[in-house]
Design a protein around this motif. Structure first.
Motif, PDB file in Angstrom:
ATOM      1  N   LEU A 113      -7.173 -49.238  84.888  1.00  0.00           N
ATOM      2  CA  LEU A 113      -5.715 -49.333  84.791  1.00  0.00           C
ATOM      3  C   LEU A 113      -5.405 -50.323  86.688  1.00  0.00           C
ATOM      4  N   GLY A 114      -6.053 -49.725  87.060  1.00  0.00           N
ATOM      5  CA  GLY A 114      -6.321 -50.439  88.659  1.00  0.00           C
ATOM      6  C   GLY A 114      -7.106 -49.750  89.789  1.00  0.00           C
ATOM      7  N   ALA A 115      -6.842 -49.547  90.745  1.00  0.00           N
ATOM      8  CA  ALA A 115      -8.174 -49.355  91.698  1.00  0.00           C
ATOM      9  C   ALA A 115      -7.507 -48.780  92.656  1.00  0.00           C
ATOM     10  N   VAL A 116      -7.790 -47.549  93.509  1.00  0.00           N
ATOM     11  CA  VAL A 116      -7.460 -47.084  94.618  1.00  0.00           C
ATOM     12  C   VAL A 116      -8.334 -47.196  96.206  1.00  0.00           C
ATOM     13  N   THR A 117      -7.893 -48.075  96.799  1.00  0.00           N
ATOM     14  CA  THR A 117      -8.574 -48.219  97.731  1.00  0.00           C
ATOM     15  C   THR A 117      -7.967 -47.776  99.094  1.00  0.00           C
ATOM     16  N   LEU A 118      -8.921 -47.016 100.158  1.00  0.00           N
ATOM     17  CA  LEU A 118      -8.294 -45.352 101.177  1.00  0.00           C
ATOM     18  C   LEU A 118      -9.175 -45.844 102.424  1.00  0.00           C
ATOM     19  N   SER A 119      -8.888 -45.722 103.387  1.00  0.00           N
ATOM     20  CA  SER A 119     -10.214 -45.839 104.998  1.00  0.00           C
ATOM     21  C   SER A 119      -9.374 -45.016 105.761  1.00  0.00           C
ATOM     22  N   PHE A 120     -10.829 -44.045 105.843  1.00  0.00           N
ATOM     23  CA  PHE A 120     -10.730 -42.613 105.896  1.00  0.00           C
ATOM     24  C   PHE A 120     -10.666 -42.542 107.855  1.00  0.00           C
ATOM     25  N   ARG A 121     -10.521 -42.275 109.014  1.00  0.00           N
ATOM     26  CA  ARG A 121     -10.829 -41.828 110.178  1.00  0.00           C
ATOM     27  C   ARG A 121     -10.721 -40.538 110.154  1.00  0.00           C
ATOM     28  N   LYS A 122     -11.693 -39.830 110.651  1.00  0.00           N
ATOM     29  CA  LYS A 122     -12.060 -38.006 111.194  1.00  0.00           C
ATOM     30  C   LYS A 122     -11.370 -38.690 112.677  1.00  0.00           C
ATOM     31  N   ARG A 123     -10.545 -37.824 113.102  1.00  0.00           N
ATOM     32  CA  ARG A 123     -10.480 -37.335 114.716  1.00  0.00           C
ATOM     33  C   ARG A 123     -11.787 -36.942 115.357  1.00  0.00           C
ATOM     34  N   ASP A 124     -11.497 -36.676 116.183  1.00  0.00           N
ATOM     35  CA  ASP A 124     -12.640 -36.558 117.386  1.00  0.00           C
ATOM     36  C   ASP A 124     -12.509 -34.884 117.683  1.00  0.00           C
TER      37      ASP A 124
ATOM     38  N   GLN B  50      -9.631 -41.281  83.135  1.00  0.00           N
ATOM     39  CA  GLN B  50     -11.008 -41.758  84.591  1.00  0.00           C
ATOM     40  C   GLN B  50     -10.804 -41.951  85.913  1.00  0.00           C
ATOM     41  N   PHE B  51     -11.733 -40.843  87.029  1.00  0.00           N
ATOM     42  CA  PHE B  51     -12.369 -41.812  88.100  1.00  0.00           C
ATOM     43  C   PHE B  51     -13.424 -41.755  88.309  1.00  0.00           C
ATOM     44  N   ASP B  52     -14.162 -42.678  89.338  1.00  0.00           N
ATOM     45  CA  ASP B  52     -14.925 -43.968  89.425  1.00  0.00           C
ATOM     46  C   ASP B  52     -15.022 -43.794  90.809  1.00  0.00           C
ATOM     47  N   ASP B  53     -15.157 -43.005  91.941  1.00  0.00           N
ATOM     48  CA  ASP B  53     -14.807 -43.055  93.081  1.00  0.00           C
ATOM     49  C   ASP B  53     -16.293 -43.008  93.959  1.00  0.00           C
ATOM     50  N   TRP B  54     -15.955 -44.048  94.939  1.00  0.00           N
ATOM     51  CA  TRP B  54     -17.256 -44.040  95.713  1.00  0.00           C
ATOM     52  C   TRP B  54     -16.064 -44.265  96.680  1.00  0.00           C
ATOM     53  N   LEU B  55     -17.021 -43.573  98.102  1.00  0.00           N
ATOM     54  CA  LEU B  55     -16.494 -43.483  99.631  1.00  0.00           C
ATOM     55  C   LEU B  55     -18.606 -43.808 100.547  1.00  0.00           C
ATOM     56  N   TYR B  56     -18.323 -44.818 101.092  1.00  0.00           N
ATOM     57  CA  TYR B  56     -19.339 -45.522 101.806  1.00  0.00           C
ATOM     58  C   TYR B  56     -18.793 -45.306 104.175  1.00  0.00           C
ATOM     59  N   ARG B  57     -19.872 -44.749 103.933  1.00  0.00           N
ATOM     60  CA  ARG B  57     -19.870 -43.944 105.569  1.00  0.00           C
ATOM     61  C   ARG B  57     -20.298 -46.016 106.451  1.00  0.00           C
ATOM     62  N   MET B  58     -19.104 -46.511 107.033  1.00  0.00           N
ATOM     63  CA  MET B  58     -19.680 -47.268 107.726  1.00  0.00           C
ATOM     64  C   MET B  58     -20.001 -47.246 109.414  1.00  0.00           C
ATOM     65  N   ASP B  59     -19.855 -45.999 109.420  1.00  0.00           N
ATOM     66  CA  ASP B  59     -19.823 -45.130 110.719  1.00  0.00           C
ATOM     67  C   ASP B  59     -19.577 -43.458 111.438  1.00  0.00           C
ATOM     68  N   GLU B  60     -19.318 -43.583 112.438  1.00  0.00           N
ATOM     69  CA  GLU B  60     -19.660 -42.107 113.101  1.00  0.00           C
ATOM     70  C   GLU B  60     -17.967 -41.621 112.050  1.00  0.00           C
ATOM     71  N   ARG B  61     -17.183 -42.488 112.755  1.00  0.00           N
ATOM     72  CA  ARG B  61     -15.693 -41.551 112.133  1.00  0.00           C
ATOM     73  C   ARG B  61     -14.913 -42.423 110.737  1.00  0.00           C
TER      74      ARG B  61
ATOM     75  N   MET C 101     -24.559 -40.099 104.758  1.00  0.00           N
ATOM     76  CA  MET C 101     -23.121 -39.929 103.957  1.00  0.00           C
ATOM     77  C   MET C 101     -23.085 -38.217 103.958  1.00  0.00           C
ATOM     78  N   ASP C 102     -22.756 -37.671 105.077  1.00  0.00           N
ATOM     79  CA  ASP C 102     -22.667 -36.440 104.166  1.00  0.00           C
ATOM     80  C   ASP C 102     -21.332 -35.191 104.521  1.00  0.00           C
ATOM     81  N   MET C 103     -20.863 -34.991 103.042  1.00  0.00           N
ATOM     82  CA  MET C 103     -19.782 -34.631 103.219  1.00  0.00           C
ATOM     83  C   MET C 103     -19.734 -33.564 103.831  1.00  0.00           C
ATOM     84  N   LYS C 104     -20.371 -32.504 103.920  1.00  0.00           N
ATOM     85  CA  LYS C 104     -19.929 -31.018 104.849  1.00  0.00           C
ATOM     86  C   LYS C 104     -19.505 -31.505 105.718  1.00  0.00           C
ATOM     87  N   GLU C 105     -20.408 -32.428 106.626  1.00  0.00           N
ATOM     88  CA  GLU C 105     -20.319 -33.182 108.149  1.00  0.00           C
ATOM     89  C   GLU C 105     -19.333 -33.888 108.284  1.00  0.00           C
TER      90      GLU C 105
END
Length: 183
Positions: A172-183, A146-157, A41-45
């Motif tokens: 208080l609750g939780a936020v769930t997100l799925s990110f998809r990088k465009r080509d 307060q947010f304890d925010d975890w990101l997990y890289r699943m594949d290239e996108r 999980m390279d944030m810059k990339e």
């Protein structure tokens, strides 16, 4: 009497060892736990270019109370990144957040208009963890949560994200997100 004291000490030692084992099992994960996981999980990339996201907020009972999409335009200039996020909620409301993130060695420091102070983050392997205080407006009052925010890289996108929101140590609750990088 000596046998009774020894039995009591042995029982107490067993109880302490059991409590220690339970406490060890309940400890929070660290990014080091994911150091061997790939892809990295390279944030810059990853957050460079356009990224789409789909998410939901669940209250502490697990009920979904908000659904949303996010369009992110991301770019880096050296070790300083800008993540320009446009949120569209299922109720028709919209929100914008612009993160400025600086890479400082192995750590990242982030700021945004609705973040109190700085977000502090670090990554290892396929995981990245950001901790910060969000200024959350609700019915005319702004709450610091307060947010304890975890990101997990699943594949290239694809990156999956789970953030737990708390106040005074209570979830208080939780936020769930799925990110998809465009080509």
């Amino acid at each position: 009497m000596i046998l009774s004291v020894r039995k009591t000490l042995a029982t107490a030692s067993l109880l302490l060892a059991s409590l220690g084992a339970l406490t060890g099992c309940a400890s929070a994960p660290t990014v080091a736990d994911y150091a061997r996981e790939t892809p990295v999980m390279d944030m810059k990339e990853y957050f460079n270019g356009t990224v789409d996201a789909w998410g939901m907020f669940q209250d502490r009972s697990g009920k979904v109370v908000k659904r949303f999409t996010v369009l992110m335009k991301c770019h880096w200039d050296g070790d300083v990144g800008t993540l320009d996020e446009d949120f569209s909620y299922s109720d028709g409301t919209r929100e914008k957040r612009v993160w400025t993130i600086r890479k400082e060695g192995n750590r990242y420091v982030g700021t945004a208009a609705d973040v109190k102070g700085q977000a502090l983050g670090e990554g290892a392997g396929n995981a990245f963890n950001f901790k910060y205080t969000l200024l959350l407006p609700v019915d005319g009052t702004v709450y610091e949560v307060q947010f304890d925010d975890w990101l997990y890289r699943m594949d290239e996108r694809t990156v999956l994200n789970r953030a737990v929101m708390s106040k005074f140590g209570f979830t208080l609750g939780a936020v769930t997100l799925s990110f998809r990088k465009r080509d």
